[in-house]
Design a protein around this motif. Sequence first.
Motif, PDB file in Angstrom:
ATOM      1  N   LEU A 138      61.633  -2.509 -37.039  1.00 44.81           N
ATOM      2  CA  LEU A 138      60.343  -2.621 -37.676  1.00 44.81           C
ATOM      3  C   LEU A 138      60.237  -4.121 -37.410  1.00 44.81           C
ATOM      4  N   HIS A 141      58.879  -5.130 -34.171  1.00 46.86           N
ATOM      5  CA  HIS A 141      57.168  -4.662 -33.829  1.00 46.86           C
ATOM      6  C   HIS A 141      56.377  -4.863 -35.051  1.00 46.86           C
ATOM      7  N   ILE A 145      52.651  -2.960 -35.555  1.00 49.75           N
ATOM      8  CA  ILE A 145      52.435  -1.981 -37.074  1.00 49.75           C
ATOM      9  C   ILE A 145      51.338  -2.570 -37.589  1.00 49.75           C
ATOM     10  N   LYS A 146      51.244  -3.821 -37.924  1.00 53.93           N
ATOM     11  CA  LYS A 146      50.102  -4.366 -38.700  1.00 53.93           C
ATOM     12  C   LYS A 146      48.777  -4.185 -38.080  1.00 53.93           C
ATOM     13  N   THR A 191      48.491   2.905 -44.100  1.00 52.90           N
ATOM     14  CA  THR A 191      50.072   3.014 -43.878  1.00 52.90           C
ATOM     15  C   THR A 191      50.103   4.380 -43.021  1.00 52.90           C
ATOM     16  N   ALA A 194      49.764   3.315 -39.536  1.00 48.19           N
ATOM     17  CA  ALA A 194      50.927   2.590 -39.124  1.00 48.19           C
ATOM     18  C   ALA A 194      52.037   3.680 -38.802  1.00 48.19           C
ATOM     19  N   CYS A 195      52.499   4.500 -39.691  1.00 45.93           N
ATOM     20  CA  CYS A 195      53.389   5.460 -39.541  1.00 45.93           C
ATOM     21  C   CYS A 195      53.281   6.610 -38.235  1.00 45.93           C
ATOM     22  N   TRP A 197      51.665   5.429 -35.687  1.00 50.27           N
ATOM     23  CA  TRP A 197      52.077   4.546 -34.665  1.00 50.27           C
ATOM     24  C   TRP A 197      53.277   4.594 -34.244  1.00 50.27           C
ATOM     25  N   ILE A 198      54.220   4.449 -35.465  1.00 49.86           N
ATOM     26  CA  ILE A 198      55.752   4.482 -35.384  1.00 49.86           C
ATOM     27  C   ILE A 198      56.087   5.793 -34.698  1.00 49.86           C
TER      28      ILE A 198
END
Length: 391
Positions: A138, A141, A145-146, A191, A194-195, A197-198
């Motif tokens: 985290l 990256h 993520i931001k 979020t 972002a999740c 993307w992760i």
Amino acid sequence: MASYPPIPRSRENDYTAEAAAARRAFATEQTGVALEHVGAHSFDPAVLPGNIEHFTGVAQIPIGLAGPLLVDGEHAQGEFYVPLATTEGTLVASYNRGMKLLRAAGGVKVTVVDDAMQRAPVFIFDSAREARDFATWLDLHFGEIKAAAEATTSTGRLRDVERYLAGRFCFTRFNYTTGDAAGQNMTGKATLAACEWIRARHPELRHYTLEANLATDKKHSHINLLRTRGKRVVAEALIPDEVMRAVMNVSTDRVYRARQVATLGGQLSGLANNGSHSANGITAMFIACGQDVANVAESHAAMVYTELRENGDYYYSITMPALIVATYGGGTGLPTQRECLELLGCYGQGTVRKFAEIVGATVLCGEISLGAAIVAEEWVSAHDTYGRNRP
């Protein structure tokens, strides 16, 4: 399985006077109770989409004015008349008396010391070792993520991501600033992006849950005492003994001793707030000003610290670590709520910290007023005078 008549709803346009009247008639038919007062309101139901479903009428809550409140903030400067919506007699009178005291003492100094709204996903792996390595990933990256999170919002900004490892889980708190909005929905959408993307880039991730209860939405928690949720606000004042005696009929040393005892009592009971009644002022302002009233569950938490100076001056501070407020979005744009925000010069963009400072100053006034009333043995008599609506 029993069937029940459905609540009337218009598929074409459910936000009309006719649709609301149909629901009131339905309620009367089902219960025998006429909703005469519930149906009386001054605004067009067309303004309500996004704020309520099955609109039927309004709950009319009296609004009283307290003030002027003298605020020395970084965003709120000067005197304000504060709208308080309540059905509790003595509440407005008590806050008004506290404002009188603090005005005579030079006002309330208020500082917003932190600003963060969270969404708290948990990431699930096959082992603790993979969860640990993910926490490091985290960091590596964070910039990407931001960017993924902020692509969903024009005002939200991802500050950082906290990590807490337990078992094969990596619990996180995504911390955002959210402009003038309270931001719970904004942070949820950001979020989620972002999740996703992760998930697309981390093959060892088995699953994630968008909210693992570490943000503690609509609930008090110790983590928010330490980490902040919403605005972290400190209100403080210095009250000369002669001013306390003149307005509150009690000396500063007696009020200070009572505060020490009350703090010990709060410790014995396990309170999340060693003050007196911050939820009273916060709730009354939230209702008047279109805030999400359930956020009082978090916003009421507070830490009171006091000193009695050698010259008799009484220093009083209250820290609110999770004050969740908005001046844009949600209920702030509805007609009566907007008027109350406009009374404070706090409607619209660029005003949320000003509003937070006014709330903080109001809370402090109520704390000192109630504390002094208890010591001066005026608490019960005041409620007998102002708080009874029956013979």
